[in-house]
Design an enzyme around this catalytic site. Structure first.
Site, PDB file in Angstrom:
ATOM      1  CE  LYS A 194      -3.676   0.068   2.658  1.00  0.00           C
ATOM      2  NZ  LYS A 194      -4.533  -0.028   3.871  1.00  0.00           N
ATOM      3  CG  ASP A 222       2.766  -2.916  12.522  1.00  0.00           C
ATOM      4  OD1 ASP A 222       2.551  -1.696  12.388  1.00  0.00           O
ATOM      5  OD2 ASP A 222       2.248  -3.778  11.800  1.00  0.00           O
ATOM      6  CG  HIS A 225      -5.211  -5.570  11.117  1.00  0.00           C
ATOM      7  ND1 HIS A 225      -5.020  -4.218  10.891  1.00  0.00           N
ATOM      8  CD2 HIS A 225      -4.735  -6.202  10.016  1.00  0.00           C
ATOM      9  CE1 HIS A 225      -4.447  -4.057   9.703  1.00  0.00           C
ATOM     10  NE2 HIS A 225      -4.269  -5.250   9.159  1.00  0.00           N
ATOM     11  CG  ASN A 228      -1.890 -13.123   3.054  1.00  0.00           C
ATOM     12  OD1 ASN A 228      -2.608 -14.078   2.757  1.00  0.00           O
ATOM     13  ND2 ASN A 228      -0.573 -13.172   2.973  1.00  0.00           N
ATOM     14  N   GLY A 229      -2.294 -11.399   6.748  1.00  0.00           N
ATOM     15  CA  GLY A 229      -1.847 -11.558   8.122  1.00  0.00           C
ATOM     16  C   GLY A 229      -2.975 -11.082   9.013  1.00  0.00           C
ATOM     17  CG  ASP A 236      -7.712 -13.439  -2.505  1.00  0.00           C
ATOM     18  OD1 ASP A 236      -8.699 -13.101  -1.822  1.00  0.00           O
ATOM     19  OD2 ASP A 236      -7.189 -12.691  -3.345  1.00  0.00           O
ATOM     20  CG  ASN A 249     -13.550  -5.025   1.864  1.00  0.00           C
ATOM     21  OD1 ASN A 249     -14.282  -4.103   1.508  1.00  0.00           O
ATOM     22  ND2 ASN A 249     -12.238  -4.895   1.982  1.00  0.00           N
TER      23      ASN A 249
END
EC number: 2.7.2.1
Length: 400
Positions: A17, A148, A208, A211-212, A283, A335
């Site tokens: 991103k 993080d 959160h 993918n992770g 995915d 989503n």
């Protein structure tokens, strides 16, 4: 013209991103996502001045090619914008105990991030690619690393110490660190606004999910426990990571099945999780399609994912004492109305009642509460790690 523009690079395990952000207002001047790294349809999408753009990166490309495209194509077409950038901010997953706050990038910092690469093998190497590419492209700009792990430094010892000989922590810093801290900072701040509270008075559980994936218990605005551990491998079922498992499985793989340690590491980090269970894809969009089509592996993967997530959320009510809300964020959390509904239904003991219309509406960047009036609150908040990174970058270079 803003004097607080920051180019933010957020290199994930399978995506990148990026954004040019006004650190004061949070406004995106440019924002985009390069995704599907390592696949035939690797691509990059970005928005500028209200317009949407997309380009193919080429089959099986990854982070380096994405950074080069940003510099050589997007910024090259808008030199006036490039000239306003004051710093480059980098999201770094793991800083170990060495980095407890954001820092300006130096050769020593780069070495420190590299030293922590074994603790985040899918991420820290990708971050270093972004840092080195940005240093080459913007040699005159200060670079800032935002970690993080820093947010989780408020965890008490009882949450971060493993039940191993204590000298392993004392001498080798083996402990729980946690990730997604930058996202948690933003989510807690935004959740407090929705709840009408001060951040310092806010108790939430943040899921959160990408993918992770991780879950964090946040009490009075501070992290008190989180599901990822020494590395991002622990905790939830993820795209290609196994999450929690009996450590003796590793011994069995090596001694009985003949795996090498490198093969075990690759198996647990890159071949497990949703991909390993479903034998279909990592995915989640593909997993949901398979679930809807009755694919047995996809159905099992989705059920295990949701079950593990619900168990973690339930357990994190223990350190909070009072739960103001559950927050779903990250690509999946923002989503997937299906996963949110399944997880909240598994938490029926807490009397969560999903509002179907609100839940289905909270997608594609839409924020909002997804539970019925009178139910405990669950909500969707799209994360904005990039804004937090931009804020830290400007604070650091201003303080120099």
């Amino acid at each position: 013209m803003s004097d607080k523009l920051v180019l933010v690079l957020n290199c994930g395990s399978s995506s990148l991103k990026f954004a040019i952000i006004d650190a004061q207002s949070g406004d995106d001047k440019v924002s985009g996502l390069a995704e599907c790294f390592g696949l035939e349809d690797s691509r990059i999408k970005w928005k500028f001045d209200g317009g949407k753009n997309e380009a193919k990166l080429g089959a099986f490309t990854a982070h380096r090619e994405a950074v080069e495209f940003i510099v050589n194509n997007i910024l090259a077409e808008h030199p006036e914008l490039a000239a306003q950038i004051k710093a480059v901010g980098h999201r770094i997953v793991h800083g170990g105990e060495k980095f407890t706050r954001s820092v300006i990038v130096t050769p020593e910092v780069i070495q420190g991030i590299e030293d922590c690469a074994s603790l985040a093998p899918l991420h820290n190497p990708a971050h270093l690619i972004g840092i080195r590419a940005a240093l080459a492209s913007f040699p005159a700009l200060p670079q800032v690393a935002v970690f993080d792990t820093a947010f989780h430094q408020t965890m008490p010892e009882k949450a971060y110490i493993y039940a191993l000989p204590y000298k392993l922590y004392r001498e080798h810093s083996i402990r729980r660190y946690g990730m997604h801290g930058t996202s948690n900072i933003y989510i807690c701040r935004e959740a407090a606004k929705v709840l009408g509270k001060e951040t310092k008075d806010t108790n939430i559980i943040c899921a959160h999910l990408g993918n992770g994936a991780s879950v964090t218990a946040i009490k009075d605005g501070k992290s008190v426990d989180t599901s990822m551990g020494l590395t991002p491998l622990e905790g939830l079922v993820m795209g290609t990571r196994c999450g929690d498992l009996d450590p003796s499985i590793i011994f069995h793989l090596v001694k009985q099945l003949g795996y090498t340690l490198d093969e075990v590491n690759n198996l647990l980090n890159k071949q497990s999780g949703l991909l390993g269970i479903s034998e279909l894809t990592n995915d989640c969009r593909g997993i949901e399609e398979g679930y809807q089509d009755g694919h047995k592996g996809a159905t099992l993967a989705l059920d295990i994912f949701c079950y593990r997530l619900a168990k973690y959320i339930a357990s994190y009510t223990v350190p909070l004492g009072r739960l103001d809300a559950i927050i779903f964020t990250g690509g999946i959390g923002e989503n997937s109305d299906l996963i949110r509904e399944k997880v909240l239904n598994l938490l029926a003991i807490f009397n969560f009642k999903v509002d179907d219309n609100l839940n289905k509406a909270a997608r594609f960047g839409q924020q909002g509460i997804i539970t019925q009036v009178g139910s405990p609150i669950a909500m969707v908040i799209p994360t904005n790690e990039e804004w937090v990174i931009a804020e830290d970058a400007i604070k650091l270079i201003t303080a120099k």
